[in-house]
Design a protein around this motif. Structure first.
Motif, mmCIF file in Angstrom:
data_model
loop_
_atom_site.group_PDB
_atom_site.id
_atom_site.type_symbol
_atom_site.label_atom_id
_atom_site.label_comp_id
_atom_site.label_asym_id
_atom_site.label_seq_id
_atom_site.Cartn_x
_atom_site.Cartn_y
_atom_site.Cartn_z
ATOM 1 N N ARG A 129 7.140 10.393 16.175
ATOM 2 C CA ARG A 129 5.824 10.126 16.743
ATOM 3 C C ARG A 129 5.004 11.076 17.067
ATOM 4 N NH1 ARG A 129 8.853 5.728 19.173
ATOM 5 N NH2 ARG A 129 8.405 6.414 21.297
ATOM 6 N N LYS A 130 5.792 12.239 17.713
ATOM 7 C CA LYS A 130 4.969 13.228 18.182
ATOM 8 C C LYS A 130 4.618 14.056 16.890
ATOM 9 C CE LYS A 130 6.960 14.009 22.757
ATOM 10 N NZ LYS A 130 8.175 14.645 23.312
ATOM 11 N N GLU A 131 5.433 14.259 15.999
ATOM 12 C CA GLU A 131 5.284 15.074 14.953
ATOM 13 C C GLU A 131 4.152 14.526 13.989
ATOM 14 O OE1 GLU A 131 8.850 16.960 13.096
ATOM 15 O OE2 GLU A 131 8.307 15.610 11.702
ATOM 16 N N ILE A 132 3.910 13.315 13.685
ATOM 17 C CA ILE A 132 2.956 12.871 13.029
ATOM 18 C C ILE A 132 1.644 13.070 13.666
ATOM 19 C CG2 ILE A 132 2.765 10.497 13.690
ATOM 20 C CD1 ILE A 132 3.023 9.778 10.420
ATOM 21 N N PHE A 172 -0.718 3.873 7.905
ATOM 22 C CA PHE A 172 -1.219 4.361 9.156
ATOM 23 C C PHE A 172 -1.576 3.123 10.139
ATOM 24 C CE2 PHE A 172 -3.506 8.142 7.017
ATOM 25 C CZ PHE A 172 -2.453 8.918 6.979
ATOM 26 N N THR A 173 -2.205 2.259 9.371
ATOM 27 C CA THR A 173 -2.709 0.751 9.979
ATOM 28 C C THR A 173 -1.194 0.009 10.278
ATOM 29 O OG1 THR A 173 -4.435 0.442 8.148
ATOM 30 C CG2 THR A 173 -4.322 -1.144 9.483
ATOM 31 N N SER A 174 -0.160 -0.075 9.409
ATOM 32 C CA SER A 174 0.859 -0.667 9.734
ATOM 33 C C SER A 174 1.645 0.132 10.985
ATOM 34 C CB SER A 174 1.934 -0.711 8.590
ATOM 35 O OG SER A 174 3.078 -1.055 8.869
ATOM 36 N N PHE A 175 1.800 1.562 10.945
ATOM 37 C CA PHE A 175 2.301 2.074 12.083
ATOM 38 C C PHE A 175 1.718 1.930 13.471
ATOM 39 C CE2 PHE A 175 4.293 5.231 8.914
ATOM 40 C CZ PHE A 175 5.457 4.514 8.801
ATOM 41 N N GLU A 176 0.368 1.845 13.328
ATOM 42 C CA GLU A 176 -0.363 1.346 14.464
ATOM 43 C C GLU A 176 -0.244 0.098 15.315
ATOM 44 O OE1 GLU A 176 -4.619 2.880 13.714
ATOM 45 O OE2 GLU A 176 -4.580 4.281 15.163
ATOM 46 N N LYS A 182 -0.245 6.478 17.564
ATOM 47 C CA LYS A 182 -1.541 6.397 18.131
ATOM 48 C C LYS A 182 -2.668 7.442 17.326
ATOM 49 C CE LYS A 182 -4.196 6.121 22.341
ATOM 50 N NZ LYS A 182 -5.202 5.669 21.589
ATOM 51 N N PHE A 183 -3.353 7.039 16.559
ATOM 52 C CA PHE A 183 -4.192 7.861 15.748
ATOM 53 C C PHE A 183 -5.023 8.673 16.386
ATOM 54 C CE2 PHE A 183 -7.323 9.177 12.657
ATOM 55 C CZ PHE A 183 -6.430 9.396 11.307
ATOM 56 N N PRO A 184 -5.304 9.927 16.701
ATOM 57 C CA PRO A 184 -6.066 10.892 17.447
ATOM 58 C C PRO A 184 -7.511 10.401 17.287
ATOM 59 C CG PRO A 184 -4.650 12.388 16.058
ATOM 60 C CD PRO A 184 -4.461 10.797 15.724
ATOM 61 N N GLY A 185 -8.233 10.265 18.267
ATOM 62 C CA GLY A 185 -9.575 9.889 18.149
ATOM 63 C C GLY A 185 -10.471 10.586 17.607
ATOM 64 N N PRO A 186 -11.833 10.161 17.089
ATOM 65 C CA PRO A 186 -12.930 10.835 16.495
ATOM 66 C C PRO A 186 -13.337 12.110 17.075
ATOM 67 C CG PRO A 186 -13.507 8.617 16.632
ATOM 68 C CD PRO A 186 -12.284 8.835 17.574
ATOM 69 N N GLU A 187 -13.037 12.253 18.473
ATOM 70 C CA GLU A 187 -13.584 13.653 18.926
ATOM 71 C C GLU A 187 -12.437 14.651 18.725
ATOM 72 O OE1 GLU A 187 -12.289 10.806 20.299
ATOM 73 O OE2 GLU A 187 -10.459 11.686 21.187
ATOM 74 N N GLN A 188 -11.306 14.157 18.312
ATOM 75 C CA GLN A 188 -10.269 15.444 17.953
ATOM 76 C C GLN A 188 -10.128 15.355 16.686
ATOM 77 O OE1 GLN A 188 -6.436 14.671 19.706
ATOM 78 N NE2 GLN A 188 -5.967 16.568 19.793
ATOM 79 N N CYS A 189 -10.308 14.393 15.913
ATOM 80 C CA CYS A 189 -9.980 14.124 14.480
ATOM 81 C C CYS A 189 -11.105 13.792 13.521
ATOM 82 C CB CYS A 189 -8.547 13.592 14.089
ATOM 83 S SG CYS A 189 -7.250 14.518 14.500
#
Lengths: 234, 234
Positions: A129-132, A172-176, A182-189
């Motif tokens: 989870r951290k690695e992704i 990604f959608t399924s994992f979320e 937890k997909f990084p937000g637009p400010e980071q990605c």
């Protein structure tokens, strides 16, 4: 093996197979989807890919091509760019190397982590989870280092890097939905978000990847199977 | 990063690096070999390959290219075939796919088994000893299925498949000397023997791979280190 027509041996859950389906659609190549069953492989699959016995396999002019990046390069060369046929690689040798580098990173490292999210439990799952999330940031930094304005990985046109990454969008959608990502937000990605939004609106992309619902169901069933038969993780 | 000249960041024991060195020699490209120390990586390596921090890295026109198959494709495109510059890939899309498929197999599967021979002990080592013989037979069958008359993997000319396999030649000699590999005889692997004999006589090959003596010494030291620090295998 048929001597005419284009066939793609695939399973719907294979990102590698979906990359090849999308590349053929991008090129405007008509092809037959041949679904495989990996618990009872067809003679055609065993004959066509005796080394790995895996999908995807592309069959064209009666000859078989295996391994997804090899298939993508083959599609680019067998249906070369023209006024009406898009290129799957940028024009300069250096930009082409960037596209190939990121396609390779996605196919090797990123999918490896995704498989750990599917197949591992406990501490190994937490590590994945951290690695992704770190790998999303690596991809973001990769896009930013290229300096492309998007929306695609290298700029205005889809290339190998996009073809490798696109099939992962519904994952990604399924994992979320499962709380594994937890997909990084637009400010980071921000570039990754721009990329994701563009891909979700592309009709060829939509036709070439499973729906998030189908995949969520697939993921839940797959994990139940692993938990039952491999309680220590696979 | 220098803006002129061609540099190859390498370590002598890396087959991936030696593939790239050989490709540059085949193309007649003058380049500087920049030896790296993986226990104290140079700033140039860290800047040039921030994702993997590994060799080989090719630096050309001040830009860095990483991952050996990506570098080989780059070399083919940056110094394109001409009357005096050989091609690293055959002419037809299908033959090119064969060359890429086998280069990928060698880099992924074959080298993975070689690493197990280096780093594992006991039962895992015994399994790797069997696996590498099976993989030699897979390569032999691959060459035969192509129907090439040799001496190179696909026929009369060196291509990506040869470039991937050539750096392993002195490793075979070293593994044989250590009793880790019994190379299948010419009756079973006749094309592989023909290929090996041709490679051992090629001056560009000789210049691009370590000598068997150097490598035997390297292998012995490496194993002593693993046995001492990782007695369960690495």
């Amino acid at each position: 093996m048929d001597s005419v027509g284009v066939k793609l041996l695939l399973i719907r859950s294979s990102p590698f197979a979906m990359s090849c389906a999308l590349a053929l659609r991008q090129k405007g190549v008509k092809f037959e989807e041949v679904p495989e069953n990996l618990s009872a492989r067809s003679d055609l699959l065993l004959r066509s890919n005796p080394v790995y016995k895996q999908v995807p396999v592309l069959i064209h002019n009666g000859k078989a091509v295996s391994q997804s990046l090899v298939i993508l390069e083959y599609i680019e060369e067998a249906w070369p760019p023209s006024d009406t046929t898009p290129s799957l690689l940028p024009g300069s040798a250096y930009d082409r190397s960037l596209s190939r580098f990121w396609a390779d990173f996605i196919n090797k490292k990123f999918i490896e982590t995704g498989l750990k999210l599917m197949k591992r439990f406990g501490e190994e799952h937490a590590t994945a989870r951290k690695e992704i999330v770190e790998q999303f940031i690596t991809l973001e930094e990769g896009m930013r280092a290229i300096g492309s304005v998007g929306p695609y990985f290298l700029g205005q046109k889809m290339s190998l890097a996009d073809l490798a990454l696109v099939p992962l969008v519904p994952w990604f959608t399924s994992f979320e939905a499962l709380g594994d990502l937890k997909f990084p937000g637009p400010e980071q990605c921000g570039r990754m978000h721009e990329w994701l939004n563009a891909m979700r609106e592309d009709p060829d992309v939509v036709a070439s990847v499973p729906t998030a619902d189908w995949l969520l169901n697939y993921t839940l069933n797959f994990r139940e199977y692993i938990k039952k038969h491999y309680p220590g993780g696979l």
